[in-house]
Write a protein that holds these residues in place. Sequence first.
Motif, short mmCIF file in Angstrom:
data_model
loop_
_atom_site.label_atom_id
_atom_site.label_comp_id
_atom_site.label_asym_id
_atom_site.label_seq_id
_atom_site.Cartn_x
_atom_site.Cartn_y
_atom_site.Cartn_z
N LYS A 11 0.58 -1.32 0.07
CA LYS A 11 -0.23 0.37 -0.10
C LYS A 11 0.69 1.58 0.13
O LYS A 11 0.49 2.34 -0.54
CB LYS A 11 -0.84 0.10 0.94
CG LYS A 11 -2.03 -0.92 1.39
CD LYS A 11 -3.22 -0.99 2.86
CE LYS A 11 -3.93 -1.28 2.55
NZ LYS A 11 -4.57 -1.47 4.02
N ASN A 66 -7.58 10.65 -4.11
CA ASN A 66 -8.56 9.70 -3.35
C ASN A 66 -9.17 8.61 -3.01
O ASN A 66 -9.55 8.07 -3.19
CB ASN A 66 -9.31 10.46 -2.51
CG ASN A 66 -7.97 11.62 -2.17
OD1 ASN A 66 -7.28 11.49 -1.26
ND2 ASN A 66 -8.77 13.36 -1.44
N ILE A 114 1.20 4.35 -2.74
CA ILE A 114 1.23 5.29 -2.64
C ILE A 114 2.70 6.44 -3.23
O ILE A 114 2.30 7.44 -4.17
CB ILE A 114 0.76 6.04 -1.85
CG1 ILE A 114 -0.33 5.39 -1.31
CG2 ILE A 114 1.31 7.35 -1.27
CD1 ILE A 114 -1.27 5.34 -0.07
N ASP A 155 -7.54 1.05 -1.16
CA ASP A 155 -7.10 0.14 0.22
C ASP A 155 -8.21 -1.18 0.02
O ASP A 155 -8.18 -1.85 0.73
CB ASP A 155 -7.50 1.40 1.39
CG ASP A 155 -6.80 2.29 1.14
OD1 ASP A 155 -5.51 2.04 1.08
OD2 ASP A 155 -6.51 3.31 1.80
N GLN A 210 -7.37 5.42 -4.90
CA GLN A 210 -6.65 5.46 -2.20
C GLN A 210 -8.27 4.28 -2.44
O GLN A 210 -7.67 3.26 -1.74
CB GLN A 210 -6.19 6.12 -2.39
CG GLN A 210 -5.30 5.36 -0.80
CD GLN A 210 -4.23 5.06 -0.66
OE1 GLN A 210 -3.42 5.77 -1.93
NE2 GLN A 210 -4.07 3.72 -0.84
#
Length: 108
Positions: free
Chosen positions: A28, A39, A32, A46, A42
Motif C-alpha cells: 500500500k 483519493n 502511494i 485500500d 486510493q
Amino acid sequence: MNVINFEDKTLFSKDEKIQIKLAINELKFLIIQNFSPNNEEQIIIDNRLDYLIDSVERLNKFDWKSLVLSTIISISISLSLDSEKGRLLFELLRKVFLNIASIGNSEI
C-alpha cells in the motif's frame, strides 16, 4: 522468516498471516509512493488490498495466490496504468513478497 509455499493448498499459519499482512501494508505504501493515486483511487486500492488481508483467514495458499493476481490486475486497471507502469506495480508486489515466498519468483 518462513518461506510460504503458494502451491500448497493448506491454510495459512498464524505467522504466515502476519507476514502477509505486513507485506500488503508495505505494498500500500509503495503504491502511494510510486503512483500518487487520487483519493478515489486510493479508496479502491485500500479496499482491494484489505480484501486480500481478510482473505488469508479463509482461503488456502494456492487460492489466495490467484486472488492476489486478479487483485493486482484490477488495481492496474483502476489506476489506468500503461504496460510500463503495470510492470512496475508487479515488481512492487514481487519486492514485498520476495522475503517471504516463492510468489515473487514463480511463473504467474
